[in-house]
Design a protein around this motif. Structure first.
Motif, mmCIF file in Angstrom:
data_model
loop_
_atom_site.group_PDB
_atom_site.id
_atom_site.type_symbol
_atom_site.label_atom_id
_atom_site.label_comp_id
_atom_site.label_asym_id
_atom_site.label_seq_id
_atom_site.Cartn_x
_atom_site.Cartn_y
_atom_site.Cartn_z
ATOM 1 N N ILE A 111 54.782 48.218 38.787
ATOM 2 C CA ILE A 111 53.457 47.783 39.247
ATOM 3 C C ILE A 111 52.416 48.872 38.982
ATOM 4 O O ILE A 111 51.302 48.596 38.517
ATOM 5 N N GLU A 112 52.782 50.119 39.244
ATOM 6 C CA GLU A 112 51.846 51.226 39.017
ATOM 7 C C GLU A 112 51.486 51.338 37.535
ATOM 8 O O GLU A 112 50.312 51.545 37.188
ATOM 9 N N ASP A 113 52.479 51.204 36.658
ATOM 10 C CA ASP A 113 52.191 51.326 35.227
ATOM 11 C C ASP A 113 51.335 50.156 34.732
ATOM 12 O O ASP A 113 50.398 50.347 33.950
ATOM 13 N N TYR A 114 51.659 48.947 35.179
ATOM 14 C CA TYR A 114 50.845 47.805 34.762
ATOM 15 C C TYR A 114 49.425 47.911 35.322
ATOM 16 O O TYR A 114 48.450 47.532 34.656
ATOM 17 N N ALA A 115 49.286 48.435 36.539
ATOM 18 C CA ALA A 115 47.952 48.635 37.106
ATOM 19 C C ALA A 115 47.160 49.631 36.262
ATOM 20 O O ALA A 115 45.942 49.469 36.062
ATOM 21 N N ALA A 116 47.844 50.667 35.750
ATOM 22 C CA ALA A 116 47.168 51.639 34.888
ATOM 23 C C ALA A 116 46.694 50.980 33.593
ATOM 24 O O ALA A 116 45.597 51.279 33.095
ATOM 25 N N VAL A 117 47.513 50.087 33.037
ATOM 26 C CA VAL A 117 47.089 49.356 31.840
ATOM 27 C C VAL A 117 45.849 48.527 32.146
ATOM 28 O O VAL A 117 44.866 48.532 31.383
ATOM 29 N N LEU A 118 45.880 47.815 33.268
ATOM 30 C CA LEU A 118 44.767 46.927 33.607
ATOM 31 C C LEU A 118 43.502 47.703 33.947
ATOM 32 O O LEU A 118 42.391 47.198 33.745
ATOM 33 N N ALA A 119 43.651 48.924 34.440
ATOM 34 C CA ALA A 119 42.467 49.756 34.662
ATOM 35 C C ALA A 119 41.820 50.124 33.330
ATOM 36 O O ALA A 119 40.585 50.239 33.232
ATOM 37 N N GLY A 126 49.267 40.426 28.934
ATOM 38 C CA GLY A 126 50.654 40.836 29.108
ATOM 39 C C GLY A 126 50.856 41.725 30.317
ATOM 40 O O GLY A 126 51.878 41.642 31.000
ATOM 41 N N ALA A 127 49.867 42.569 30.603
ATOM 42 C CA ALA A 127 49.976 43.431 31.782
ATOM 43 C C ALA A 127 49.863 42.620 33.060
ATOM 44 O O ALA A 127 50.554 42.886 34.049
ATOM 45 N N SER A 128 48.988 41.611 33.071
ATOM 46 C CA SER A 128 48.894 40.735 34.246
ATOM 47 C C SER A 128 50.196 39.978 34.447
ATOM 48 O O SER A 128 50.698 39.855 35.573
ATOM 49 N N GLN A 129 50.770 39.483 33.344
ATOM 50 C CA GLN A 129 52.057 38.791 33.440
ATOM 51 C C GLN A 129 53.144 39.736 33.944
ATOM 52 O O GLN A 129 53.920 39.390 34.853
ATOM 53 N N GLY A 130 53.199 40.940 33.356
ATOM 54 C CA GLY A 130 54.234 41.897 33.744
ATOM 55 C C GLY A 130 54.105 42.326 35.196
ATOM 56 O O GLY A 130 55.104 42.407 35.917
ATOM 57 N N ARG A 131 52.856 42.590 35.630
ATOM 58 C CA ARG A 131 52.691 42.996 37.025
ATOM 59 C C ARG A 131 53.025 41.838 37.958
ATOM 60 O O ARG A 131 53.600 42.041 39.038
ATOM 61 N N GLY A 132 52.689 40.613 37.537
ATOM 62 C CA GLY A 132 53.068 39.461 38.346
ATOM 63 C C GLY A 132 54.569 39.375 38.538
ATOM 64 O O GLY A 132 55.064 39.134 39.645
ATOM 65 N N HIS A 133 55.308 39.614 37.444
ATOM 66 C CA HIS A 133 56.770 39.576 37.553
ATOM 67 C C HIS A 133 57.274 40.703 38.449
ATOM 68 O O HIS A 133 58.195 40.512 39.254
ATOM 69 N N ALA A 134 56.655 41.879 38.330
ATOM 70 C CA ALA A 134 57.067 43.003 39.179
ATOM 71 C C ALA A 134 56.790 42.702 40.652
ATOM 72 O O ALA A 134 57.619 42.980 41.521
ATOM 73 N N TYR A 135 55.627 42.136 40.943
ATOM 74 C CA TYR A 135 55.340 41.734 42.324
ATOM 75 C C TYR A 135 56.360 40.699 42.797
ATOM 76 O O TYR A 135 56.805 40.731 43.961
ATOM 77 N N HIS A 136 56.713 39.782 41.916
ATOM 78 C CA HIS A 136 57.702 38.753 42.259
ATOM 79 C C HIS A 136 59.020 39.409 42.656
ATOM 80 O O HIS A 136 59.614 39.082 43.692
ATOM 81 N N LEU A 137 59.481 40.366 41.843
ATOM 82 C CA LEU A 137 60.731 41.047 42.149
ATOM 83 C C LEU A 137 60.629 41.854 43.435
ATOM 84 O O LEU A 137 61.620 42.023 44.151
ATOM 85 N N ALA A 138 59.426 42.362 43.733
ATOM 86 C CA ALA A 138 59.222 43.142 44.958
ATOM 87 C C ALA A 138 59.071 42.243 46.186
ATOM 88 O O ALA A 138 58.979 42.746 47.308
ATOM 89 N N GLY A 139 59.039 40.929 45.992
ATOM 90 C CA GLY A 139 58.945 39.990 47.111
ATOM 91 C C GLY A 139 57.533 39.650 47.535
ATOM 92 O O GLY A 139 57.345 38.942 48.531
#
Length: 337
Positions: A111-119, A126-139
């Motif tokens: 999530i931190e790395d994808y947030a850095a991309v989005l910043a 792709g970063a929004s998709q990836g962070r979404g998946h990471a949030y999903h895995l984090a519950g």
């Protein structure tokens, strides 16, 4: 002719060069070897690049990719870390490191790395998709759906958007928003199959993403009591995963085990107890001890839909009990405990 080279420059690959930088030659050969799947040779060549140019950030993350594909995730992350120390604003390296963190089941770091991309680039779908998946895995399903929403808005109509629709459908099932889940999966599956004609031409939805959509839609139907529709979707998802095994000779994590578990539950409710036990057997056999590091990022779930191996044993125990096979039932309950 005036100004024309007298001969094509020749590069040697032993650390010396005649007119061409040897590091570039090693780099080009390493990337070519990576593309054909010769990962160890690619690592060797990219290591030679770094011997000659230790500050080459791109060579570090390219070597990290090869380590990742070999399943050496810690070593890959070390290369990504070095690359980003040299070039902290490199969006590509941030993407790769995020994927490696997901491979380690560390969604918070991803999530931190994808947030850095989005910043750096708020329009990076792709970063929004990836962070979404990471949030999903984090519950954090609410945050996951918000990121999937953003990715769907950014991707053009086509298979990339369809992948995110399938992922959002899976999240909506877990949020018990069944109508939204079915609608997302229907939209995703419109891009799958030989009859799909892309305009402009391009790839249709891949089998793994289509399997996710069928599985999620099957779960939604199941929750609504539409067991026939659920069984059809579960069966189709299993067929699609089987096609992937034939093509790639690997199993996509725990998803297939949970599909057998879900189909076993549907058979149990319908009173088809022998079929239920058979599917529970397959679920137990196929549930992995860990998530393979080479599984595609959007498939990576240690416990899809929150299902673990203990739940599968409880379900099979219930089916054995309903068949009056009490010793087998007790053995499964023991394993669950």
């Amino acid at each position: 002719a005036k100004g024309a080279p007298s001969a094509i420059p020749h590069a040697t690959l032993d650390g010396h060069s005649e007119g061409v930088d040897a590091a570039n030659a090693y780099c080009n050969r390493g990337l070519a070897r990576y593309e054909v799947g010769d990962l160890e040779a690619a690592i060797s060549d990219l290591g030679q690049v770094l011997n000659l140019r230790p500050e080459d950030a791109t060579a570090h993350y390219q070597r990290g990719r090869a380590w990742h594909d070999l399943g050496e995730i810690e070593t890959a992350i070390a290369d990504y870390d070095r690359s980003l120390a040299l070039n902290p604003r490199d969006e590509v390296a941030l993407h790769y490191r995020a994927q490696a963190h997901l491979a380690q089941n560390n969604p918070e770091a991803a999530i931190e790395d994808y947030a850095a991309v989005l910043a750096l680039n708020p329009e990076d779908a792709g970063a929004s998709q990836g962070r979404g998946h990471a949030y999903h895995l984090a519950g954090n399903l609410k945050a996951a759906v918000a990121d999937y929403d953003r990715a769907i808005d950014l991707y053009p109509e086509g298979p990339q958007r369809a992948v995110v629709l399938a992922l959002r459908g899976r999240a909506q099932v877990e949020r018990e928003r069944l109508n939204e889940a079915i609608a997302d999966c229907d939209r995703a599956l419109a891009f799958h199959g030989e009859a799909v004609v892309m305009d402009p031409p391009g790839d249709a939805l891949d089998n793994r993403a289509a399997a996710i959509a069928h599985h999620a839609r099957g779960r939604a139907y199941h929750a609504r009591g539409a067991l026939q529709e659920a069984l059809a979707d579960y069966g189709r998802a299993l067929e699609l995963y089987a096609e992937e095994w034939r093509n790639e000779d690997r199993v996509p994590g725990a998803d297939v085990a949970v599909l057998y578990y879900d189909r076993a539950r549907a058979h149990f409710v319908r009173g088809d107890l022998d079929m239920s036990v058979s599917d529970y057997d397959l679920a137990v056999d196929r549930f992995p001890d860990s998530v393979p590091s080479t599984v595609a990022g959007y498939l990576r779930q240690a416990k899809p839909f929150g299902v673990g191996k203990g739940m599968i044993h409880v379900g099979r125990g219930d089916a054995h009990a309903a068949l009056a096979e009490l010793e087998a039932a007790v053995a499964d309950y023991d394993r669950a405990i």
